[in-house]
Design a protein around this motif. Structure first.
Motif, PDB file in Angstrom:
ATOM      1  N   MET A   1       0.799  -1.166  -0.319  1.00 41.92           N
ATOM      2  CA  MET A   1       0.007   0.332   0.424  1.00 41.92           C
ATOM      3  C   MET A   1       1.076   1.106  -0.061  1.00 41.92           C
ATOM      4  N   ILE A   2       0.336   1.844  -0.329  1.00 42.29           N
ATOM      5  CA  ILE A   2       0.994   3.541  -0.125  1.00 42.29           C
ATOM      6  C   ILE A   2      -0.312   4.686  -0.187  1.00 42.29           C
ATOM      7  N   TYR A   3       0.319   5.731   0.592  1.00 47.70           N
ATOM      8  CA  TYR A   3      -0.443   6.684   1.211  1.00 47.70           C
ATOM      9  C   TYR A   3      -0.372   7.961   0.458  1.00 47.70           C
ATOM     10  N   HIS A   4      -1.726   9.061   1.161  1.00 47.26           N
ATOM     11  CA  HIS A   4      -1.284   9.616   0.380  1.00 47.26           C
ATOM     12  C   HIS A   4      -2.584  10.728   1.312  1.00 47.26           C
TER      13      HIS A   4
ATOM     14  N   VAL B   1      -6.344   9.983   5.353  1.00 51.05           N
ATOM     15  CA  VAL B   1      -4.990   9.735   4.598  1.00 51.05           C
ATOM     16  C   VAL B   1      -5.549   8.413   3.961  1.00 51.05           C
ATOM     17  N   LEU B   2      -5.400   8.929   2.511  1.00 55.25           N
ATOM     18  CA  LEU B   2      -5.929   7.503   1.711  1.00 55.25           C
ATOM     19  C   LEU B   2      -4.974   6.551   1.181  1.00 55.25           C
ATOM     20  N   GLU B   3      -5.815   5.385   1.271  1.00 56.73           N
ATOM     21  CA  GLU B   3      -4.465   3.968   1.516  1.00 56.73           C
ATOM     22  C   GLU B   3      -4.999   3.528   0.197  1.00 56.73           C
ATOM     23  N   ILE B   4      -3.807   3.354  -0.794  1.00 56.28           N
ATOM     24  CA  ILE B   4      -3.917   2.775  -2.688  1.00 56.28           C
ATOM     25  C   ILE B   4      -3.410   1.789  -2.810  1.00 56.28           C
TER      26      ILE B   4
ATOM     27  N   THR C   1       5.227   5.783   1.863  1.00 51.32           N
ATOM     28  CA  THR C   1       4.780   4.364   2.408  1.00 51.32           C
ATOM     29  C   THR C   1       4.845   4.546   3.520  1.00 51.32           C
ATOM     30  N   GLN C   2       4.463   3.459   3.890  1.00 45.56           N
ATOM     31  CA  GLN C   2       3.821   3.266   5.400  1.00 45.56           C
ATOM     32  C   GLN C   2       5.310   3.895   6.372  1.00 45.56           C
ATOM     33  N   ALA C   3       5.890   3.323   5.932  1.00 46.88           N
ATOM     34  CA  ALA C   3       7.667   3.542   7.398  1.00 46.88           C
ATOM     35  C   ALA C   3       7.283   5.525   6.715  1.00 46.88           C
ATOM     36  N   GLN C   4       7.261   5.900   5.630  1.00 48.80           N
ATOM     37  CA  GLN C   4       7.525   7.313   5.361  1.00 48.80           C
ATOM     38  C   GLN C   4       6.060   8.318   5.981  1.00 48.80           C
ATOM     39  N   LEU C   5       4.959   7.675   6.149  1.00 48.32           N
ATOM     40  CA  LEU C   5       4.173   7.930   6.569  1.00 48.32           C
ATOM     41  C   LEU C   5       4.013   9.620   7.861  1.00 48.32           C
ATOM     42  N   MET C   6       4.508   8.950   8.759  1.00 46.49           N
ATOM     43  CA  MET C   6       5.066   9.631  10.054  1.00 46.49           C
ATOM     44  C   MET C   6       5.497  10.663   9.968  1.00 46.49           C
ATOM     45  N   GLU C   7       6.400  10.808   9.261  1.00 47.02           N
ATOM     46  CA  GLU C   7       7.463  11.711   8.975  1.00 47.02           C
ATOM     47  C   GLU C   7       7.310  12.986   7.919  1.00 47.02           C
ATOM     48  N   SER C   8       6.119  12.192   7.285  1.00 45.67           N
ATOM     49  CA  SER C   8       5.624  13.337   5.470  1.00 45.67           C
ATOM     50  C   SER C   8       4.801  14.398   6.594  1.00 45.67           C
ATOM     51  N   ALA C   9       3.502  13.478   7.126  1.00 49.01           N
ATOM     52  CA  ALA C   9       2.717  14.120   8.381  1.00 49.01           C
ATOM     53  C   ALA C   9       3.521  15.918   8.913  1.00 49.01           C
TER      54      ALA C   9
ATOM     55  N   ILE D   1      -8.806   3.988  -4.443  1.00 47.34           N
ATOM     56  CA  ILE D   1      -8.560   4.566  -2.844  1.00 47.34           C
ATOM     57  C   ILE D   1      -9.169   2.705  -2.461  1.00 47.34           C
ATOM     58  N   ALA D   2      -8.319   2.157  -1.988  1.00 44.29           N
ATOM     59  CA  ALA D   2      -8.833   1.219  -0.936  1.00 44.29           C
ATOM     60  C   ALA D   2      -9.497   1.510   0.705  1.00 44.29           C
ATOM     61  N   ASP D   3      -8.921   2.697   0.699  1.00 40.16           N
ATOM     62  CA  ASP D   3      -9.702   2.705   2.376  1.00 40.16           C
ATOM     63  C   ASP D   3      -8.782   3.998   2.723  1.00 40.16           C
ATOM     64  N   THR D   4      -9.237   4.609   3.615  1.00 45.50           N
ATOM     65  CA  THR D   4      -8.941   5.721   4.836  1.00 45.50           C
ATOM     66  C   THR D   4      -9.131   5.661   6.115  1.00 45.50           C
ATOM     67  N   PHE D   5      -8.224   6.871   6.872  1.00 43.59           N
ATOM     68  CA  PHE D   5      -8.442   6.729   8.072  1.00 43.59           C
ATOM     69  C   PHE D   5      -7.922   8.062   8.789  1.00 43.59           C
ATOM     70  N   MET D   6      -8.081   8.121   9.947  1.00 41.97           N
ATOM     71  CA  MET D   6      -7.554   9.882   9.936  1.00 41.97           C
ATOM     72  C   MET D   6      -6.247   9.275  11.206  1.00 41.97           C
ATOM     73  N   LEU D   7      -5.589  10.788  11.082  1.00 45.88           N
ATOM     74  CA  LEU D   7      -4.644  11.481  11.033  1.00 45.88           C
ATOM     75  C   LEU D   7      -5.222  12.132  12.660  1.00 45.88           C
ATOM     76  N   MET D   8      -4.810  12.625  13.898  1.00 42.96           N
ATOM     77  CA  MET D   8      -5.139  13.728  14.550  1.00 42.96           C
ATOM     78  C   MET D   8      -3.960  14.074  15.448  1.00 42.96           C
TER      79      MET D   8
END
Length: 108
Positions: free
Chosen positions: A1-4, A55-58, A35-43, A91-98
């Motif tokens: 999966m990749i994320y936006h 977060v868009l999961e693709i 990527t999943q590993a890059q997600l939090m640093e990107s945020a 887009i396979a799924d979405t979830f929230m970051l807060m």
């Protein structure tokens, strides 16, 4: 999966239009992903002033015709970029970051 990482208002707009676009698609020609590993640093790096993100999961296989892995100027790793708008059905799924009380991003 990749994320936006999307601002909630941009995601709402996409839900009304049926496709997801970003200003970077017009200015740079692509949509930034992580990527999943890059997600939090990107945020942390790019959304420090926001309090919540969608977060868009693709699945990579769904966008391989639009996907390129490219290096960032100041990083020694490859990032996924999508060259075109993203139809919502890809887009396979979405979830929230807060942000929590310490100002750190966490999945909710």
């Amino acid at each position: 999966m990749i994320y936006h990482l999307a601002k909630p208002e941009d995601w709402e707009k996409a839900l009304r239009k049926g496709t997801y676009r970003t200003p970077s698609l017009s200015s740079e020609g692509f949509i930034h992903l992580s990527t999943q590993a890059q997600l939090m640093e990107s945020a942390r790096r790019f959304f420090s002033l926001e309090q919540e993100l969608v977060v868009l999961e693709i699945a990579e296989k769904n966008v391989k015709h639009l996907l390129k892995w490219e290096s960032a100027p100041d990083r020694e790793e490859l990032f996924p970029h999508i060259y075109g708008p993203i139809p919502l059905e890809l887009i396979a799924d979405t979830f929230m970051l807060m942000k929590n009380s310490r100002g750190e991003w966490e999945k909710v």
